[in-house]
Design a protein around this motif. Structure first.
Motif, PDB file in Angstrom:
ATOM      1  N   HIS A   1       2.067   4.761  -6.794  1.00 51.79           N
ATOM      2  CA  HIS A   1       1.092   4.216  -7.736  1.00 51.79           C
ATOM      3  C   HIS A   1       1.005   5.005  -9.036  1.00 51.79           C
ATOM      4  O   HIS A   1       0.553   4.491 -10.042  1.00 51.79           O
ATOM      5  CB  HIS A   1      -0.296   4.110  -7.102  1.00 51.79           C
ATOM      6  CG  HIS A   1      -0.805   5.377  -6.515  1.00 51.79           C
ATOM      7  ND1 HIS A   1      -1.240   6.429  -7.280  1.00 51.79           N
ATOM      8  CD2 HIS A   1      -0.927   5.764  -5.227  1.00 51.79           C
ATOM      9  CE1 HIS A   1      -1.630   7.410  -6.491  1.00 51.79           C
ATOM     10  NE2 HIS A   1      -1.441   7.040  -5.243  1.00 51.79           N
ATOM     11  N   ASN A   2       1.415   6.261  -9.052  1.00 53.12           N
ATOM     12  CA  ASN A   2       1.383   7.094 -10.265  1.00 53.12           C
ATOM     13  C   ASN A   2       0.038   7.064 -10.971  1.00 53.12           C
ATOM     14  O   ASN A   2      -0.033   7.254 -12.193  1.00 53.12           O
ATOM     15  CB  ASN A   2       2.484   6.665 -11.237  1.00 53.12           C
ATOM     16  CG  ASN A   2       3.858   6.980 -10.713  1.00 53.12           C
ATOM     17  OD1 ASN A   2       4.086   8.059 -10.169  1.00 53.12           O
ATOM     18  ND2 ASN A   2       4.774   6.048 -10.844  1.00 53.12           N
ATOM     19  N   PHE A   3      -1.031   6.841 -10.238  1.00 55.86           N
ATOM     20  CA  PHE A   3      -2.363   6.687 -10.827  1.00 55.86           C
ATOM     21  C   PHE A   3      -2.712   7.848 -11.754  1.00 55.86           C
ATOM     22  O   PHE A   3      -3.211   7.647 -12.855  1.00 55.86           O
ATOM     23  CB  PHE A   3      -3.411   6.554  -9.715  1.00 55.86           C
ATOM     24  CG  PHE A   3      -4.792   6.257 -10.209  1.00 55.86           C
ATOM     25  CD1 PHE A   3      -5.158   4.968 -10.537  1.00 55.86           C
ATOM     26  CD2 PHE A   3      -5.731   7.272 -10.347  1.00 55.86           C
ATOM     27  CE1 PHE A   3      -6.433   4.677 -10.993  1.00 55.86           C
ATOM     28  CE2 PHE A   3      -7.007   6.996 -10.807  1.00 55.86           C
ATOM     29  CZ  PHE A   3      -7.354   5.688 -11.133  1.00 55.86           C
TER      30      PHE A   3
ATOM     31  N   ASN B   1       0.816  -1.212   0.000  1.00 54.44           N
ATOM     32  CA  ASN B   1       0.000   0.000   0.000  1.00 54.44           C
ATOM     33  C   ASN B   1       0.850   1.263   0.000  1.00 54.44           C
ATOM     34  O   ASN B   1       0.379   2.328  -0.370  1.00 54.44           O
ATOM     35  CB  ASN B   1      -0.944   0.022   1.201  1.00 54.44           C
ATOM     36  CG  ASN B   1      -2.114  -0.900   1.026  1.00 54.44           C
ATOM     37  OD1 ASN B   1      -2.465  -1.256  -0.086  1.00 54.44           O
ATOM     38  ND2 ASN B   1      -2.720  -1.306   2.117  1.00 54.44           N
TER      39      ASN B   1
ATOM     40  N   ARG C   1      -6.655   4.229 -16.428  1.00 57.03           N
ATOM     41  CA  ARG C   1      -7.273   4.453 -15.106  1.00 57.03           C
ATOM     42  C   ARG C   1      -8.627   3.760 -15.015  1.00 57.03           C
ATOM     43  O   ARG C   1      -8.964   3.194 -13.977  1.00 57.03           O
ATOM     44  CB  ARG C   1      -7.392   5.948 -14.813  1.00 57.03           C
ATOM     45  CG  ARG C   1      -6.045   6.609 -14.574  1.00 57.03           C
ATOM     46  CD  ARG C   1      -6.175   8.003 -13.994  1.00 57.03           C
ATOM     47  NE  ARG C   1      -7.065   8.890 -14.730  1.00 57.03           N
ATOM     48  CZ  ARG C   1      -6.660   9.808 -15.610  1.00 57.03           C
ATOM     49  NH1 ARG C   1      -5.379   9.969 -15.869  1.00 57.03           N
ATOM     50  NH2 ARG C   1      -7.538  10.573 -16.212  1.00 57.03           N
TER      51      ARG C   1
ATOM     52  N   ALA D   1      -2.879   0.059  -9.710  1.00 57.81           N
ATOM     53  CA  ALA D   1      -1.889   0.890 -10.405  1.00 57.81           C
ATOM     54  C   ALA D   1      -0.498   0.688  -9.800  1.00 57.81           C
ATOM     55  O   ALA D   1       0.501   0.624 -10.530  1.00 57.81           O
ATOM     56  CB  ALA D   1      -2.292   2.358 -10.349  1.00 57.81           C
ATOM     57  N   ALA D   2      -0.413   0.586  -8.482  1.00 61.25           N
ATOM     58  CA  ALA D   2       0.878   0.352  -7.822  1.00 61.25           C
ATOM     59  C   ALA D   2       1.471  -0.976  -8.252  1.00 61.25           C
ATOM     60  O   ALA D   2       2.679  -1.088  -8.484  1.00 61.25           O
ATOM     61  CB  ALA D   2       0.714   0.399  -6.302  1.00 61.25           C
TER      62      ALA D   2
ATOM     63  N   CYS E   1       2.871  -0.547 -11.700  1.00 55.86           N
ATOM     64  CA  CYS E   1       4.104   0.261 -11.716  1.00 55.86           C
ATOM     65  C   CYS E   1       5.300  -0.468 -11.135  1.00 55.86           C
ATOM     66  O   CYS E   1       6.437  -0.098 -11.435  1.00 55.86           O
ATOM     67  CB  CYS E   1       3.905   1.531 -10.883  1.00 55.86           C
ATOM     68  SG  CYS E   1       2.915   2.773 -11.654  1.00 55.86           S
ATOM     69  N   ASN E   2       5.080  -1.438 -10.303  1.00 54.51           N
ATOM     70  CA  ASN E   2       6.168  -1.984  -9.503  1.00 54.51           C
ATOM     71  C   ASN E   2       6.439  -3.468  -9.708  1.00 54.51           C
ATOM     72  O   ASN E   2       7.152  -4.075  -8.924  1.00 54.51           O
ATOM     73  CB  ASN E   2       5.890  -1.715  -8.024  1.00 54.51           C
ATOM     74  CG  ASN E   2       5.959  -0.242  -7.713  1.00 54.51           C
ATOM     75  OD1 ASN E   2       7.036   0.334  -7.647  1.00 54.51           O
ATOM     76  ND2 ASN E   2       4.804   0.384  -7.547  1.00 54.51           N
TER      77      ASN E   2
ATOM     78  N   LYS F   1      -5.954   2.360  -6.974  1.00 53.04           N
ATOM     79  CA  LYS F   1      -4.572   2.805  -6.801  1.00 53.04           C
ATOM     80  C   LYS F   1      -3.657   1.632  -6.450  1.00 53.04           C
ATOM     81  O   LYS F   1      -2.484   1.614  -6.841  1.00 53.04           O
ATOM     82  CB  LYS F   1      -4.500   3.905  -5.751  1.00 53.04           C
ATOM     83  CG  LYS F   1      -5.094   5.198  -6.277  1.00 53.04           C
ATOM     84  CD  LYS F   1      -5.091   6.301  -5.253  1.00 53.04           C
ATOM     85  CE  LYS F   1      -5.730   7.542  -5.860  1.00 53.04           C
ATOM     86  NZ  LYS F   1      -5.882   8.613  -4.895  1.00 53.04           N
ATOM     87  N   LEU F   2      -4.179   0.657  -5.747  1.00 51.39           N
ATOM     88  CA  LEU F   2      -3.396  -0.546  -5.459  1.00 51.39           C
ATOM     89  C   LEU F   2      -3.088  -1.296  -6.755  1.00 51.39           C
ATOM     90  O   LEU F   2      -1.965  -1.747  -6.970  1.00 51.39           O
ATOM     91  CB  LEU F   2      -4.132  -1.448  -4.476  1.00 51.39           C
ATOM     92  CG  LEU F   2      -3.435  -2.759  -4.128  1.00 51.39           C
ATOM     93  CD1 LEU F   2      -2.069  -2.507  -3.484  1.00 51.39           C
ATOM     94  CD2 LEU F   2      -4.307  -3.591  -3.211  1.00 51.39           C
TER      95      LEU F   2
ATOM     96  N   SER G   1      -9.103   3.382  -3.453  1.00 51.41           N
ATOM     97  CA  SER G   1      -7.894   2.764  -2.902  1.00 51.41           C
ATOM     98  C   SER G   1      -7.570   1.460  -3.624  1.00 51.41           C
ATOM     99  O   SER G   1      -6.401   1.157  -3.865  1.00 51.41           O
ATOM    100  CB  SER G   1      -8.027   2.539  -1.397  1.00 51.41           C
ATOM    101  OG  SER G   1      -9.124   1.719  -1.103  1.00 51.41           O
TER     102      SER G   1
END
Length: 98
Positions: free
Chosen positions: A9-11, A5, A19, A56-57, A60-61, A53-54, A50
């Motif tokens: 996230h760079n959403f 968390n 998105r 998206a994270a 990104c990762n 965004k999770l 939330s």
């Protein structure tokens, strides 16, 4: 789960289409979590924003896991490696053997 968390996230930097896809995937994740119980997840207040965004994270990762011919086998998330500042244009490649 707290470390995931906390990932960037760079959403807001993703396109509107991406998105929307993250929101759809977040809704699916919420529907799975809602049938719980999943120990530890009750600590977080889950809502569509939330969860999106999770997702998206995670996008990104994650790192691609490939074979020796560079065929994609899957994705992996290595929380320590995610802390390294990185570019969307990779400048290195990691190979695993075994």
């Amino acid at each position: 789960f707290k470390e995931v968390n906390d990932l960037i996230h760079n959403f807001d930097y993703f396109s509107l289409k991406e998105r929307e896809r993250f929101k759809m995937m977040g809704e699916m994740a919420l529907s799975v979590v809602s049938v719980g119980p999943f120990p530890g997840l009750e600590l977080y207040k889950w809502d569509i924003a939330s969860a999106s965004k999770l997702v998206a994270a995670i996008a990104c990762n994650t790192f691609g896991i490939t074979d020796f011919k560079d065929n994609t086998l899957g994705l992996g998330m290595y929380l320590e490696a995610c802390k390294i500042n990185h570019s969307c244009q990779p400048n290195c490649h990691v190979y695993f053997t075994g």
